[in-house]
Design an enzyme around this catalytic site. Sequence first.
Site, PDB file in Angstrom:
ATOM      1  N   CYS A 126       1.223  -1.037   0.424  1.00  0.00           N
ATOM      2  CA  CYS A 126       0.300  -0.011   0.220  1.00  0.00           C
ATOM      3  C   CYS A 126       1.212   1.273  -0.001  1.00  0.00           C
ATOM      4  CB  CYS A 126      -0.780   0.208   1.340  1.00  0.00           C
ATOM      5  SG  CYS A 126      -2.079  -1.500   0.947  1.00  0.00           S
ATOM      6  N   HIS A 165      -3.679   6.603   3.542  1.00  0.00           N
ATOM      7  CA  HIS A 165      -3.668   5.739   3.507  1.00  0.00           C
ATOM      8  C   HIS A 165      -4.964   5.530   3.565  1.00  0.00           C
ATOM      9  CE1 HIS A 165      -3.537   1.805   1.992  1.00  0.00           C
ATOM     10  NE2 HIS A 165      -3.207   1.252   2.629  1.00  0.00           N
ATOM     11  N   ASN A 202     -10.377   0.265   0.510  1.00  0.00           N
ATOM     12  CA  ASN A 202      -8.688  -0.138   0.928  1.00  0.00           C
ATOM     13  C   ASN A 202      -8.342  -0.072  -1.013  1.00  0.00           C
ATOM     14  OD1 ASN A 202      -6.297  -0.373   0.650  1.00  0.00           O
ATOM     15  ND2 ASN A 202      -6.283  -1.373   2.396  1.00  0.00           N
TER      16      ASN A 202
HETATM   17  O1  UT7 Z   1      -3.730  -1.537   3.868  1.00  0.00           O
HETATM   18  C1  UT7 Z   1      -3.198  -2.105   4.082  1.00  0.00           C
HETATM   19  C2  UT7 Z   1      -3.283  -2.266   5.489  1.00  0.00           C
HETATM   20  N1  UT7 Z   1      -4.267  -2.738   5.726  1.00  0.00           N
HETATM   21  C3  UT7 Z   1      -4.644  -2.473   7.284  1.00  0.00           C
HETATM   22  O2  UT7 Z   1      -4.135  -1.550   7.761  1.00  0.00           O
HETATM   23  C4  UT7 Z   1      -6.055  -3.207   7.802  1.00  0.00           C
HETATM   24  C5  UT7 Z   1      -5.679  -3.330   9.109  1.00  0.00           C
HETATM   25  N2  UT7 Z   1      -6.710  -4.264   9.724  1.00  0.00           N
HETATM   26  C6  UT7 Z   1      -8.074  -3.306  10.199  1.00  0.00           C
HETATM   27  O3  UT7 Z   1      -8.397  -2.637   9.512  1.00  0.00           O
HETATM   28  C7  UT7 Z   1      -8.438  -4.763  11.271  1.00  0.00           C
HETATM   29  O4  UT7 Z   1      -7.532  -5.224  11.641  1.00  0.00           O
HETATM   30  C8  UT7 Z   1      -9.660  -5.205  10.182  1.00  0.00           C
HETATM   31  C9  UT7 Z   1     -10.768  -4.373  10.215  1.00  0.00           C
HETATM   32  C10 UT7 Z   1      -9.435  -5.758   9.688  1.00  0.00           C
HETATM   33  C11 UT7 Z   1     -10.863  -6.070  11.610  1.00  0.00           C
HETATM   34  O5  UT7 Z   1     -10.869  -5.401  12.767  1.00  0.00           O
HETATM   35  P1  UT7 Z   1     -10.554  -5.149  13.438  1.00  0.00           P
HETATM   36  O6  UT7 Z   1     -11.816  -4.736  14.629  1.00  0.00           O
HETATM   37  O7  UT7 Z   1      -9.575  -5.780  14.279  1.00  0.00           O
HETATM   38  O8  UT7 Z   1     -11.849  -7.054  14.169  1.00  0.00           O
HETATM   39  P2  UT7 Z   1     -11.491  -9.160  14.682  1.00  0.00           P
HETATM   40  O9  UT7 Z   1      -9.971  -9.314  13.482  1.00  0.00           O
HETATM   41  O10 UT7 Z   1     -10.269  -8.157  16.186  1.00  0.00           O
HETATM   42  O11 UT7 Z   1     -12.555  -9.196  14.666  1.00  0.00           O
HETATM   43  C12 UT7 Z   1     -13.319  -9.160  15.144  1.00  0.00           C
HETATM   44  C13 UT7 Z   1     -14.543  -9.842  15.465  1.00  0.00           C
HETATM   45  C14 UT7 Z   1     -14.037 -11.437  15.539  1.00  0.00           C
HETATM   46  O12 UT7 Z   1     -15.378 -12.289  16.023  1.00  0.00           O
HETATM   47  P3  UT7 Z   1     -14.773 -12.679  17.069  1.00  0.00           P
HETATM   48  O13 UT7 Z   1     -13.553 -14.172  16.984  1.00  0.00           O
HETATM   49  O14 UT7 Z   1     -15.070 -11.611  18.285  1.00  0.00           O
HETATM   50  O15 UT7 Z   1     -16.094 -13.959  17.565  1.00  0.00           O
HETATM   51  C15 UT7 Z   1     -13.890 -11.659  13.691  1.00  0.00           C
HETATM   52  O16 UT7 Z   1     -14.678 -12.920  13.283  1.00  0.00           O
HETATM   53  O17 UT7 Z   1     -15.172  -9.367  14.729  1.00  0.00           O
HETATM   54  C16 UT7 Z   1     -14.587 -10.426  13.266  1.00  0.00           C
HETATM   55  N3  UT7 Z   1     -15.156 -10.092  12.239  1.00  0.00           N
HETATM   56  C17 UT7 Z   1     -16.259 -10.260  11.026  1.00  0.00           C
HETATM   57  N4  UT7 Z   1     -17.539 -10.477  11.909  1.00  0.00           N
HETATM   58  C18 UT7 Z   1     -18.135  -9.325  10.469  1.00  0.00           C
HETATM   59  C19 UT7 Z   1     -13.957 -10.016  11.304  1.00  0.00           C
HETATM   60  N5  UT7 Z   1     -14.731  -9.716  10.125  1.00  0.00           N
HETATM   61  C20 UT7 Z   1     -15.847  -9.845   9.797  1.00  0.00           C
HETATM   62  C21 UT7 Z   1     -16.488  -9.306   9.037  1.00  0.00           C
HETATM   63  N6  UT7 Z   1     -17.955  -9.078   9.451  1.00  0.00           N
HETATM   64  N7  UT7 Z   1     -16.179  -8.872   8.246  1.00  0.00           N
END
Ligand code: UT7
Length: 330
Positions: free
Chosen positions: A115, A257, A287
């Site tokens: 990115c 970004h 993104n």
């Molecule tokens: O461009 C390059 C750089 N990329 C980035 O900067 C991305 C950086 N990361 C992020 O933006 C975030 O970490 C994400 C958006 C990818 C994830 O958000 P998060 O708040 O960190 O969520 P998480 O991974 O901690 O997941 C929380 C919960 C989980 O469920 P449980 O285990 O708490 O029951 C996931 O399974 O949210 C769940 N989850 C979803 N639920 C509904 C993960 N993805 C989804 C989804 N819809 N699409």
Amino acid sequence: MPIHNAKFTSFGSYVPKKVITNFDLEKIVDTTDEWIRARTGMMERHYAEPEEAASDLAYIAAQRALEASPLKHRDIDMIIVGTVTGDHAFPSTACILQKKLGMKNIPCFDLSAGCTGFLYSVDVAKNFIENGTKHNILVVGVEILSKVTNFKDRSTCVLFGDGAGATIISRTERNDISRIIDSVMYADGSQSDLLYQPAGGSRMPASQETVEKNLHTIYMEGNRIFKNAIRSMYAAVDELLRRNKLEAKDIDWIVPHQANIRIIESLADKLHFPMNKVIVNIEKYANTSSATIPIALDEAIRDKKIRRGDLVILTSFGAGLTWGAILARF
Ligand code: UT7
């Protein structure tokens, strides 16, 4: 001391026509509009058609940047394309773009920095201009991430979109207020396995098995990337400010970004910088990796938010890991 100054001359951008909303994604993966909106700030993204490749998007963005400038095609003396989803592994997308634009006898190459690809490419172009080697360099950030997305993985498939943004970096006179003032670029390859595409390269060539296991798609440890992104972009911006004896209040706009609205808000918060001076369009495009910053810049200039004379910071973070920031007066 550089021999010459470099500046952003013009911008252009393009996103494919097909719009995919959060509600569309609800139909193919276990997710909700509410979760995506709350956790990322994204509402829709654009996807390329099966027959569309990176150079097709890059071509339209580049044409628009050329039309917005006083320059002719023959004035461009180098093309750099920041991308990780080029038309082919080789030749470079920059060479294919050169053919489409009808440009001849100039060096063309792709730059892979995830990115941060656009910022790295601008930094390389800046150096070629400053040392007097080149006059006008076309720089494009383009991605078609929808074609390397695993639509069975809800933690990544909702995050990405397709698009292209282009700029022309030109030599400018010493008395011109517009110039790219400073830049910092970094990488930490020890964390390269946090965000990558496992198969399709020489480490794990394409096979029936890699395709069946979806290994040609994006793998990301979102949480660890999230924390790294805030820390690294803050450090890069802070270094640029200190080195140039500036404070956050001296900056007119930050163009970050667009990976997650929560990352952007945390960055602004750490810098004590108001969100109404941060360019955000994540709700429309999600993104688009190396294309987010040039698309955001093109829109902000066309919307007359960013104007000539404004002091602007660009900052990005991505696969590699890579990150960086650029300070420019527009
Ligand atoms: O461009 C390059 C750089 N990329 C980035 O900067 C991305 C950086 N990361 C992020 O933006 C975030 O970490 C994400 C958006 C990818 C994830 O958000 P998060 O708040 O960190 O969520 P998480 O991974 O901690 O997941 C929380 C919960 C989980 O469920 P449980 O285990 O708490 O029951 C996931 O399974 O949210 C769940 N989850 C979803 N639920 C509904 C993960 N993805 C989804 C989804 N819809 N699409």
